[in-house]
Design a protein around this motif. Sequence first.
Motif, PDB file in Angstrom:
ATOM      1  N   GLY A  54       0.679  -1.188   0.147  1.00  0.00           N
ATOM      2  CA  GLY A  54      -0.057  -0.099   0.024  1.00  0.00           C
ATOM      3  C   GLY A  54       0.775   1.344  -0.051  1.00  0.00           C
ATOM      4  N   ARG A  55       1.971   1.292   0.856  1.00  0.00           N
ATOM      5  CA  ARG A  55       2.778   2.409   0.835  1.00  0.00           C
ATOM      6  C   ARG A  55       3.510   2.791  -0.488  1.00  0.00           C
ATOM      7  N   ARG A  56       3.505   1.762  -1.444  1.00  0.00           N
ATOM      8  CA  ARG A  56       4.411   2.166  -2.770  1.00  0.00           C
ATOM      9  C   ARG A  56       3.069   2.210  -3.774  1.00  0.00           C
ATOM     10  N   GLU A  57       1.862   2.115  -3.564  1.00  0.00           N
ATOM     11  CA  GLU A  57       0.726   2.012  -4.208  1.00  0.00           C
ATOM     12  C   GLU A  57       0.046   3.590  -4.305  1.00  0.00           C
ATOM     13  N   LEU A  58       0.405   4.375  -3.254  1.00  0.00           N
ATOM     14  CA  LEU A  58      -0.493   5.547  -2.765  1.00  0.00           C
ATOM     15  C   LEU A  58       0.708   6.419  -2.698  1.00  0.00           C
ATOM     16  N   THR A  59       0.526   7.757  -2.857  1.00  0.00           N
ATOM     17  CA  THR A  59       1.364   9.068  -2.854  1.00  0.00           C
ATOM     18  C   THR A  59       0.155  10.025  -1.886  1.00  0.00           C
ATOM     19  N   VAL A  60       0.730   9.992  -0.787  1.00  0.00           N
ATOM     20  CA  VAL A  60       0.032  10.970   0.172  1.00  0.00           C
ATOM     21  C   VAL A  60       0.619  12.155   0.259  1.00  0.00           C
ATOM     22  N   ASP A  61      -0.108  13.336   0.027  1.00  0.00           N
ATOM     23  CA  ASP A  61       0.430  14.709   0.055  1.00  0.00           C
ATOM     24  C   ASP A  61       0.203  15.423   1.183  1.00  0.00           C
ATOM     25  N   HIS A  62      -0.195  14.834   2.245  1.00  0.00           N
ATOM     26  CA  HIS A  62      -0.378  15.321   3.799  1.00  0.00           C
ATOM     27  C   HIS A  62       0.183  14.448   4.828  1.00  0.00           C
ATOM     28  N   THR A  63       0.277  14.770   6.141  1.00  0.00           N
ATOM     29  CA  THR A  63       0.787  14.209   7.019  1.00  0.00           C
ATOM     30  C   THR A  63      -0.095  12.974   7.478  1.00  0.00           C
ATOM     31  N   LEU A  64       0.462  12.014   7.858  1.00  0.00           N
ATOM     32  CA  LEU A  64      -0.557  10.999   8.643  1.00  0.00           C
ATOM     33  C   LEU A  64       0.214  10.558   9.809  1.00  0.00           C
ATOM     34  N   ASP A  65      -0.385  10.196  10.710  1.00  0.00           N
ATOM     35  CA  ASP A  65       0.184   9.674  11.879  1.00  0.00           C
ATOM     36  C   ASP A  65       0.369   8.199  11.672  1.00  0.00           C
ATOM     37  N   SER A  66       1.239   7.365  12.660  1.00  0.00           N
ATOM     38  CA  SER A  66       1.605   6.256  12.359  1.00  0.00           C
ATOM     39  C   SER A  66       0.412   5.151  12.274  1.00  0.00           C
ATOM     40  N   VAL A  67      -0.696   5.440  12.858  1.00  0.00           N
ATOM     41  CA  VAL A  67      -1.960   4.415  12.903  1.00  0.00           C
ATOM     42  C   VAL A  67      -2.631   4.710  11.622  1.00  0.00           C
ATOM     43  N   GLU A  68      -2.842   5.954  11.221  1.00  0.00           N
ATOM     44  CA  GLU A  68      -3.429   6.418  10.097  1.00  0.00           C
ATOM     45  C   GLU A  68      -2.622   5.719   8.931  1.00  0.00           C
ATOM     46  N   GLN A  69      -1.323   5.825   8.713  1.00  0.00           N
ATOM     47  CA  GLN A  69      -0.491   5.092   7.662  1.00  0.00           C
ATOM     48  C   GLN A  69      -0.766   3.617   7.609  1.00  0.00           C
ATOM     49  N   ARG A  70      -0.741   3.022   8.979  1.00  0.00           N
ATOM     50  CA  ARG A  70      -1.095   1.451   8.784  1.00  0.00           C
ATOM     51  C   ARG A  70      -2.534   1.280   8.547  1.00  0.00           C
ATOM     52  N   GLN A  71      -3.392   1.897   8.987  1.00  0.00           N
ATOM     53  CA  GLN A  71      -4.716   1.530   8.284  1.00  0.00           C
ATOM     54  C   GLN A  71      -4.748   1.738   6.911  1.00  0.00           C
ATOM     55  N   LEU A  72      -4.455   2.895   6.442  1.00  0.00           N
ATOM     56  CA  LEU A  72      -4.529   3.301   4.919  1.00  0.00           C
ATOM     57  C   LEU A  72      -3.653   2.204   4.080  1.00  0.00           C
ATOM     58  N   PHE A  73      -2.473   2.260   4.325  1.00  0.00           N
ATOM     59  CA  PHE A  73      -1.630   1.394   3.389  1.00  0.00           C
ATOM     60  C   PHE A  73      -2.051  -0.146   3.426  1.00  0.00           C
ATOM     61  N   SER A  74      -2.397  -0.524   4.632  1.00  0.00           N
ATOM     62  CA  SER A  74      -2.692  -2.229   4.745  1.00  0.00           C
ATOM     63  C   SER A  74      -3.982  -2.299   4.019  1.00  0.00           C
ATOM     64  N   GLN A  78      -3.467  -4.861   0.912  1.00  0.00           N
ATOM     65  CA  GLN A  78      -3.926  -6.087   1.230  1.00  0.00           C
ATOM     66  C   GLN A  78      -4.824  -6.607   0.019  1.00  0.00           C
ATOM     67  N   VAL A  79      -5.469  -5.552  -0.757  1.00  0.00           N
ATOM     68  CA  VAL A  79      -6.129  -5.958  -1.928  1.00  0.00           C
ATOM     69  C   VAL A  79      -4.985  -6.200  -2.910  1.00  0.00           C
ATOM     70  N   LYS A  80      -3.985  -5.663  -3.210  1.00  0.00           N
ATOM     71  CA  LYS A  80      -3.112  -5.809  -4.134  1.00  0.00           C
ATOM     72  C   LYS A  80      -2.429  -7.033  -3.881  1.00  0.00           C
ATOM     73  N   LEU A  81      -1.811  -7.340  -2.560  1.00  0.00           N
ATOM     74  CA  LEU A  81      -1.226  -8.523  -2.366  1.00  0.00           C
ATOM     75  C   LEU A  81      -2.001 -10.024  -2.666  1.00  0.00           C
ATOM     76  N   VAL A  82      -3.174  -9.975  -2.039  1.00  0.00           N
ATOM     77  CA  VAL A  82      -4.141 -11.023  -2.210  1.00  0.00           C
ATOM     78  C   VAL A  82      -4.409 -11.309  -3.579  1.00  0.00           C
ATOM     79  N   GLY A  83      -4.726 -10.229  -4.337  1.00  0.00           N
ATOM     80  CA  GLY A  83      -4.992 -10.360  -5.715  1.00  0.00           C
ATOM     81  C   GLY A  83      -3.985 -10.897  -6.648  1.00  0.00           C
TER      82      GLY A  83
END
Length: 257
Positions: A54-74, A78-83
Amino acid sequence: MKRRIVIKIGSNVLTRSDGKLDVTRVSALVDQVAWLRRHDMEVILVSSGAVACGRRELTVDHTLDSVEQRQLFSAVGQVKLVGLYYDLFREFGIHVGQVLTMKENFEPGEQYQNQQACMKVMLENDVLPIVNENDTVSVTELMFTDNDELSGLIAQMMQADTLILLSNIDGVYNGHPDDPSSEIIRTVAPGTDLSQYIKEEKSAFGRGGMHSKYTTAQKVQQAGIRVIIANGERDDILIDLIRNSNDTPHTEFQPCN
């Protein structure tokens, strides 16, 4: 009777040095899992890599805390990985099913029994379970230590014969892995203390490290399950561990009787 193997693939195995998913290695590991199944082994896959995907799939232009990053990128990863797993296993005619779990599902009770029953019926119907932590809701104290811990709990829940922890090194060494004089500790009897050789270091793209693998291996070993730590970056590592284990670098934790 088929042997049941739980295989945990770490983030450092699935990602390249730049953090992107290594599709070639994922494909090679899928080929090996297909080989295991053709040789009468049941396989449960515990796969890291969702957050990295997820981290490599998305470019985020604003600051996310560690929890938000984990939730968003996972969630995205997860869709990409299982696909990817779905497409690769389909070439071998293997059906896969996704199991997203949380630490509370391993407490005694209905949730534990439901998860166990779900994975049991998947195996009975020749479906390969692909397990990962549900990172979208598992945060802070609700999280597993890492997928090493998760794979150990899955191995015990499903009464596996063997747990294989794939990392980016060959096993537990009696010194620093980069030191030419260091040697791999090939077998670890129950009750053996290796803490002097284990450093609490985190992996580059995951939450684990050798300390985590050692802790998991000890617990699973005590439960009567064999544990192998090996290098997932080696060609045909899973096949070699079955066919030619004596010549294949790895550390094996022998199960308690």
